[in-house]
Design an enzyme around this catalytic site. Structure first.
Site, PDB file in Angstrom:
ATOM      1  N   LYS A  70       0.807  -1.228   0.000  1.00  0.00           N
ATOM      2  CA  LYS A  70       0.000   0.000   0.000  1.00  0.00           C
ATOM      3  C   LYS A  70       0.841   1.279   0.000  1.00  0.00           C
ATOM      4  O   LYS A  70       0.474   2.257  -0.633  1.00  0.00           O
ATOM      5  CB  LYS A  70      -0.949   0.017   1.203  1.00  0.00           C
ATOM      6  N   ASP A 106      -9.931   3.075   2.558  1.00  0.00           N
ATOM      7  CA  ASP A 106      -9.991   2.439   3.885  1.00  0.00           C
ATOM      8  C   ASP A 106     -10.684   3.332   4.922  1.00  0.00           C
ATOM      9  O   ASP A 106     -11.439   2.839   5.767  1.00  0.00           O
ATOM     10  CB  ASP A 106      -8.582   2.074   4.378  1.00  0.00           C
TER      11      ASP A 106
END
Ligand code: ATR
Length: 277
Positions: A70, A106
């Site tokens: 990420k 997220d």
């Protein structure tokens, strides 16, 4: 008339075989009758750049990025939006007009999972952990309107670093949480403690007010030792699986052109896939 090419997306991780995203997106593709594909794409860290380039060359519409890529993906896509920049991580890539754009869903997923339980008067949060997952959680809480976001971390310096992200973040030392729990409206675990194969979090909920909402981003098991203890005391709890479901929604909509529903059918499909593993 020629049929438009099948839209393809996937999830890039290392390892990635445990990912529930193919089951999740597969459920939506089937439900909405979309001729698309979503699959797991294993890529070792040194192969990430090549893999992203490969997606572009093969005409993919995008991908999810998961552990451990990420942060690295931030510098490998052509554009990143403000959310990914602030969180310091990319979990969703959209490929459009030949450009790879990275975002992070997220924080959105975290807040949407809690939304039915959040009330305007909830202003103080206590976040456990200061890693990558905590950054997304804290970003979401600040955006949502929490006024005080206490962050406790085993390594205090990382909590201090996280505090640089927003003036509402207050770093606290690992053993200084009891008094914060007396006034917290929300308690969040963002560490891996409590996950299958890990030890439970070593914190006491003794001073936690009874109305405080407790959530865990760990969803294996669904009810972590932290959630079990909170529930036993009578605190409301929300498990972490919903965050996984909600964070997937913006990517699916961008890639396949349909706003998918996050509902119990989806949750059951993903739970079923989890049981099969
Ligand atoms: P992620 O991106 O999944 O958040 P990470 O960046 O490695 O992963 O962060 C893991 C978090 O779990 C950190 O807050 C870490 O604390 P440290 O910064 O002190 O390492 C926390 N963590 C991991 N193991 C822990 C343990 N045994 N007890 C308490 N916290 C732990």
């Amino acid at each position: 008339m020629t049929k438009p090419p099948k839209r393809r997306a996937g999830v890039i991780g290392w390892p990635v075989s445990h990912s529930l995203s193919p089951a999740l997106h597969g459920h939506w593709l089937k439900r909405y009758g979309i001729e698309g594909e979503y699959r797991a794409i294993p890529a070792a860290p040194e192969a990430l750049a090549q893999t992203l380039l490969g997606l572009f060359e093969q005409g993919f519409v995008g991908a999810n990025i998961t552990v451990p890529h990420k942060e690295a993906a931030l510098t490998l896509v052509e554009e990143i939006d403000e959310i990914a920049r602030s969180i310091g991580a990319v979990n969703t890539v959209v490929i459009k007009d030949g450009i790879l754009t990275g975002t992070n869903t997220d924080a959105y997923g975290f807040i949407e999972n809690l939304r039915p339980f959040l009330k305007p008067e909830m202003k103080r949060a206590l976040v456990i952990g200061a890693g990558g997952a905590a950054r997304a959680v804290v970003y979401g809480l600040a955006r949502h309107g929490f006024a005080q976001i206490h962050v406790m971390n085993r390594t205090y310096e990382r909590a201090e670093e996280l505090a640089a992200m927003d003036p509402r973040i207050i770093p606290i030392r690992w053993d200084h949480y009891q008094s914060v729990m007396e006034t917290a409206d929300l308690l969040v675990n963002t560490t891996t403690q409590g996950m299958v194969g890990e030890r439970p979090l070593e914190i006491s909920l003794e001073t936690l007010v009874k109305h405080a909402l407790v959530t865990d981003i760990v969803y294996r098991p669904l009810i972590t030792p932290l959630l079990a203890e909170a529930r036993r005391r009578g605190n409301p709890v929300v498990d972490g699986l919903g965050m996984l479901l909600w964070q997937a929604k913006p990517g699916f909509a961008a890639w396949f052109g349909v706003e998918p529903q996050v509902d119990d059918d989806l949750r059951q499909a993903v739970l079923h896939a989890m049981e099969q593993q």
